[in-house]
Motif scaffolding. Sequence first.
Motif, PDB file in Angstrom:
ATOM      1  N   ASP A  87       0.832  -1.192   0.000  1.00  0.00           N
ATOM      2  CA  ASP A  87       0.000   0.000   0.000  1.00  0.00           C
ATOM      3  C   ASP A  87       0.874   1.251   0.000  1.00  0.00           C
ATOM      4  OD1 ASP A  87      -1.834   1.958   0.243  1.00  0.00           O
ATOM      5  OD2 ASP A  87      -2.672   1.299   2.169  1.00  0.00           O
ATOM      6  N   PRO A  88       0.892   2.002  -1.071  1.00  0.00           N
ATOM      7  CA  PRO A  88       1.771   3.181  -1.132  1.00  0.00           C
ATOM      8  C   PRO A  88       1.346   4.290  -0.199  1.00  0.00           C
ATOM      9  CG  PRO A  88       0.290   3.136  -3.031  1.00  0.00           C
ATOM     10  CD  PRO A  88       0.072   1.842  -2.291  1.00  0.00           C
ATOM     11  N   ASP A  89       0.078   4.265   0.245  1.00  0.00           N
ATOM     12  CA  ASP A  89      -0.412   5.326   1.116  1.00  0.00           C
ATOM     13  C   ASP A  89      -0.311   4.975   2.593  1.00  0.00           C
ATOM     14  OD1 ASP A  89      -1.114   6.870  -1.096  1.00  0.00           O
ATOM     15  OD2 ASP A  89      -3.021   5.784  -1.294  1.00  0.00           O
ATOM     16  N   ALA A  90       0.266   3.789   2.897  1.00  0.00           N
ATOM     17  CA  ALA A  90       0.358   3.379   4.300  1.00  0.00           C
ATOM     18  C   ALA A  90       1.301   4.304   5.039  1.00  0.00           C
ATOM     19  CB  ALA A  90       0.865   1.926   4.392  1.00  0.00           C
ATOM     20  N   PRO A  91       0.920   4.768   6.247  1.00  0.00           N
ATOM     21  CA  PRO A  91       1.784   5.695   6.991  1.00  0.00           C
ATOM     22  C   PRO A  91       3.024   4.992   7.518  1.00  0.00           C
ATOM     23  CG  PRO A  91      -0.083   5.029   8.323  1.00  0.00           C
ATOM     24  CD  PRO A  91      -0.321   4.459   6.958  1.00  0.00           C
ATOM     25  N   SER A  92       4.153   5.680   7.526  1.00  0.00           N
ATOM     26  CA  SER A  92       5.379   5.121   8.078  1.00  0.00           C
ATOM     27  C   SER A  92       5.365   5.279   9.593  1.00  0.00           C
ATOM     28  CB  SER A  92       6.599   5.840   7.493  1.00  0.00           C
ATOM     29  OG  SER A  92       6.540   7.214   7.803  1.00  0.00           O
ATOM     30  N   VAL A  93       6.230   4.484  10.274  1.00  0.00           N
ATOM     31  CA  VAL A  93       6.320   4.547  11.726  1.00  0.00           C
ATOM     32  C   VAL A  93       7.406   5.536  12.098  1.00  0.00           C
ATOM     33  CG1 VAL A  93       6.733   3.236  13.826  1.00  0.00           C
ATOM     34  CG2 VAL A  93       5.603   2.146  11.877  1.00  0.00           C
ATOM     35  N   PRO A  94       7.072   6.673  12.692  1.00  0.00           N
ATOM     36  CA  PRO A  94       8.090   7.669  13.004  1.00  0.00           C
ATOM     37  C   PRO A  94       9.031   7.166  14.080  1.00  0.00           C
ATOM     38  CG  PRO A  94       5.993   8.262  13.994  1.00  0.00           C
ATOM     39  CD  PRO A  94       5.735   7.077  13.124  1.00  0.00           C
ATOM     40  N   GLY A  95      10.336   7.420  13.905  1.00  0.00           N
ATOM     41  CA  GLY A  95      11.309   7.064  14.918  1.00  0.00           C
ATOM     42  C   GLY A  95      11.606   5.590  15.015  1.00  0.00           C
ATOM     43  N   LEU A  96      11.231   4.804  14.033  1.00  0.00           N
ATOM     44  CA  LEU A  96      11.460   3.368  14.088  1.00  0.00           C
ATOM     45  C   LEU A  96      12.933   3.052  14.225  1.00  0.00           C
ATOM     46  CD1 LEU A  96      10.259   0.536  13.914  1.00  0.00           C
ATOM     47  CD2 LEU A  96      10.461   0.668  11.434  1.00  0.00           C
ATOM     48  N   PHE A  97      13.786   3.817  13.554  1.00  0.00           N
ATOM     49  CA  PHE A  97      15.235   3.614  13.617  1.00  0.00           C
ATOM     50  C   PHE A  97      15.926   4.784  14.300  1.00  0.00           C
ATOM     51  CE2 PHE A  97      13.896   1.066   9.937  1.00  0.00           C
ATOM     52  CZ  PHE A  97      14.355  -0.168  10.360  1.00  0.00           C
ATOM     53  N   GLY A  98      15.194   5.498  15.147  1.00  0.00           N
ATOM     54  CA  GLY A  98      15.779   6.600  15.880  1.00  0.00           C
ATOM     55  C   GLY A  98      15.820   7.862  15.050  1.00  0.00           C
ATOM     56  N   PRO A  99      16.248   8.969  15.662  1.00  0.00           N
ATOM     57  CA  PRO A  99      16.327  10.239  14.928  1.00  0.00           C
ATOM     58  C   PRO A  99      17.385  10.184  13.843  1.00  0.00           C
ATOM     59  CG  PRO A  99      17.330  10.405  17.100  1.00  0.00           C
ATOM     60  CD  PRO A  99      16.652   9.076  17.061  1.00  0.00           C
ATOM     61  N   GLU A 100      17.232  11.041  12.860  1.00  0.00           N
ATOM     62  CA  GLU A 100      18.154  11.034  11.728  1.00  0.00           C
ATOM     63  C   GLU A 100      19.455  11.736  12.079  1.00  0.00           C
ATOM     64  OE1 GLU A 100      18.180  13.007   7.346  1.00  0.00           O
ATOM     65  OE2 GLU A 100      16.520  11.635   7.794  1.00  0.00           O
ATOM     66  N   ALA A 101      20.581  11.094  11.769  1.00  0.00           N
ATOM     67  CA  ALA A 101      21.895  11.656  12.057  1.00  0.00           C
ATOM     68  C   ALA A 101      22.344  12.559  10.915  1.00  0.00           C
ATOM     69  CB  ALA A 101      22.905  10.526  12.275  1.00  0.00           C
ATOM     70  N   LYS A 102      23.425  13.298  11.139  1.00  0.00           N
ATOM     71  CA  LYS A 102      23.929  14.217  10.132  1.00  0.00           C
ATOM     72  C   LYS A 102      24.434  13.477   8.891  1.00  0.00           C
ATOM     73  CE  LYS A 102      25.276  17.833  13.392  1.00  0.00           C
ATOM     74  NZ  LYS A 102      26.398  18.632  13.948  1.00  0.00           N
ATOM     75  N   GLU A 103      24.793  12.201   9.068  1.00  0.00           N
ATOM     76  CA  GLU A 103      25.285  11.416   7.942  1.00  0.00           C
ATOM     77  C   GLU A 103      24.160  11.029   6.986  1.00  0.00           C
ATOM     78  OE1 GLU A 103      26.153  11.119  10.980  1.00  0.00           O
ATOM     79  OE2 GLU A 103      28.339  11.391  10.996  1.00  0.00           O
ATOM     80  N   GLY A 104      22.915  11.405   7.294  1.00  0.00           N
ATOM     81  CA  GLY A 104      21.796  11.140   6.406  1.00  0.00           C
ATOM     82  C   GLY A 104      21.073   9.852   6.692  1.00  0.00           C
ATOM     83  N   LEU A 105      21.513   9.091   7.695  1.00  0.00           N
ATOM     84  CA  LEU A 105      20.860   7.845   8.069  1.00  0.00           C
ATOM     85  C   LEU A 105      20.283   7.983   9.471  1.00  0.00           C
ATOM     86  CD1 LEU A 105      23.500   5.188   6.948  1.00  0.00           C
ATOM     87  CD2 LEU A 105      21.281   5.593   5.888  1.00  0.00           C
ATOM     88  N   PRO A 106      19.182   7.300   9.764  1.00  0.00           N
ATOM     89  CA  PRO A 106      18.713   7.266  11.152  1.00  0.00           C
ATOM     90  C   PRO A 106      19.798   6.684  12.047  1.00  0.00           C
ATOM     91  CG  PRO A 106      17.037   6.427   9.658  1.00  0.00           C
ATOM     92  CD  PRO A 106      18.294   6.583   8.850  1.00  0.00           C
ATOM     93  N   THR A 107      19.867   7.160  13.291  1.00  0.00           N
ATOM     94  CA  THR A 107      20.933   6.744  14.197  1.00  0.00           C
ATOM     95  C   THR A 107      21.006   5.232  14.349  1.00  0.00           C
ATOM     96  OG1 THR A 107      20.843   8.816  15.426  1.00  0.00           O
ATOM     97  CG2 THR A 107      21.776   6.925  16.572  1.00  0.00           C
ATOM     98  N   CYS A 108      19.849   4.567  14.417  1.00  0.00           N
ATOM     99  CA  CYS A 108      19.848   3.132  14.659  1.00  0.00           C
ATOM    100  C   CYS A 108      20.093   2.310  13.399  1.00  0.00           C
ATOM    101  CB  CYS A 108      18.556   2.716  15.343  1.00  0.00           C
ATOM    102  SG  CYS A 108      18.423   3.403  17.023  1.00  0.00           S
ATOM    103  N   LEU A 109      20.328   2.959  12.272  1.00  0.00           N
ATOM    104  CA  LEU A 109      20.867   2.281  11.098  1.00  0.00           C
ATOM    105  C   LEU A 109      22.355   2.566  10.977  1.00  0.00           C
ATOM    106  CD1 LEU A 109      18.158   2.745   8.304  1.00  0.00           C
ATOM    107  CD2 LEU A 109      18.734   0.669   9.565  1.00  0.00           C
ATOM    108  N   LEU A 110      22.740   3.793  11.292  1.00  0.00           N
ATOM    109  CA  LEU A 110      24.155   4.152  11.297  1.00  0.00           C
ATOM    110  C   LEU A 110      24.884   3.392  12.393  1.00  0.00           C
ATOM    111  CD1 LEU A 110      26.442   6.104  10.317  1.00  0.00           C
ATOM    112  CD2 LEU A 110      25.666   7.692  12.080  1.00  0.00           C
ATOM    113  N   CYS A 111      24.250   3.264  13.550  1.00  0.00           N
ATOM    114  CA  CYS A 111      24.801   2.546  14.693  1.00  0.00           C
ATOM    115  C   CYS A 111      23.928   1.316  14.970  1.00  0.00           C
ATOM    116  CB  CYS A 111      24.853   3.467  15.910  1.00  0.00           C
ATOM    117  SG  CYS A 111      25.719   5.041  15.612  1.00  0.00           S
ATOM    118  N   THR A 112      24.137   0.698  16.117  1.00  0.00           N
ATOM    119  CA  THR A 112      23.315  -0.447  16.524  1.00  0.00           C
ATOM    120  C   THR A 112      22.628  -0.112  17.831  1.00  0.00           C
ATOM    121  OG1 THR A 112      24.808  -2.033  15.460  1.00  0.00           O
ATOM    122  CG2 THR A 112      23.321  -2.886  17.151  1.00  0.00           C
ATOM    123  N   CYS A 113      21.298  -0.195  17.850  1.00  0.00           N
ATOM    124  CA  CYS A 113      20.523   0.097  19.053  1.00  0.00           C
ATOM    125  C   CYS A 113      19.981  -1.205  19.626  1.00  0.00           C
ATOM    126  CB  CYS A 113      19.377   1.046  18.728  1.00  0.00           C
ATOM    127  SG  CYS A 113      19.910   2.640  18.049  1.00  0.00           S
TER     128      CYS A 113
END
Length: 311
Positions: A87-113
């Motif tokens: 479903d293209p209109d399905a809402p995303s889950v905010p903060g699923l991978f943490g806030p976005e880092a300056k490197e352009g990736l969410p913190t929990c993708l850039l790092c490991t949570c």
Amino acid sequence: MKMSAYKVLVGLLLLGAVLAAPPWNEKRTKWKQIQLLPGDYSDLDFMNQEADILYDHEEEVFSGILEPYENSVLDTYDSDLEEESLDPDAPSVPGLFGPEAKEGLPTCLLCTCLSGSVYCDDTDIKSIPPLPKDTTHFYARFNKLTSLKNGDFAGLNHLKRIDVTGNRITSIDENALRQLPELVDLMIASNELVQLPELPKSIVNIDASYNKLHSNGIKKEAFKDMSNLAFLYLAGNALNYVPVPLPESLRSINLQNNNVQQIDDDTFCNSKDIHYVRKALELIRLDGNPINLSKTPSAYICLPHVPYGKY
């Protein structure tokens, strides 16, 4: 003659039975209507002989047991999942991978949570990424950090451990750490610090070994009111004296390989109270300093163990 007549009679009877049997198509239709019920095996042997009939049209023969596959619950469940995922209109889950880092990736993708711990070891980060509010332990060892700034840990009221060992940190802003009410461990060894900031009184363990700390880089009475401080590691710096007064809670102080040149009677003990005993302080490392500890024997009378060093 009688035997021949008998054979002719039997033949006629068999022929009549064959002619009276229903045609093949009618027989086929009849078997298609069989309802198989759980536990009903009375006609199993006969049905095995007619397997080519029973399994010819599976959905018709087993209409009493299974619905056609396309109408099954499993198929409906899979279809629902597929519709949701596509479903293209399905809402995303905010903060699923943490806030976005300056490197352009969410913190929990850039790092490991993992369960409140954030591991950013050896990821080449140059600044502290935005951390989830529930972070309790933060590890960013062996990176390219050059400073810790005031807002890096803002609002992290449950942060207990910061480990930034092995970076290039030259400075820590004055308010970067002191507002952390539950900080217990501060590990900043193997950096390039020249001054320690004000630290929260909750700290138990400080490791600032192998930096560039001089005695004027540690504020006067910096550790006096830290009633929980038990381990103080300051080896491999350029300290000229022991950073007194030390809290009564201190169990171990490591000052080896500095530039400590003098110990006074009040450095560890209380010269005004001959009955004073410092029971908690079990380990003092002063080896590798330009000091002869045997010149001040009365400086250790309150200690359970004499310091390590040159005598």
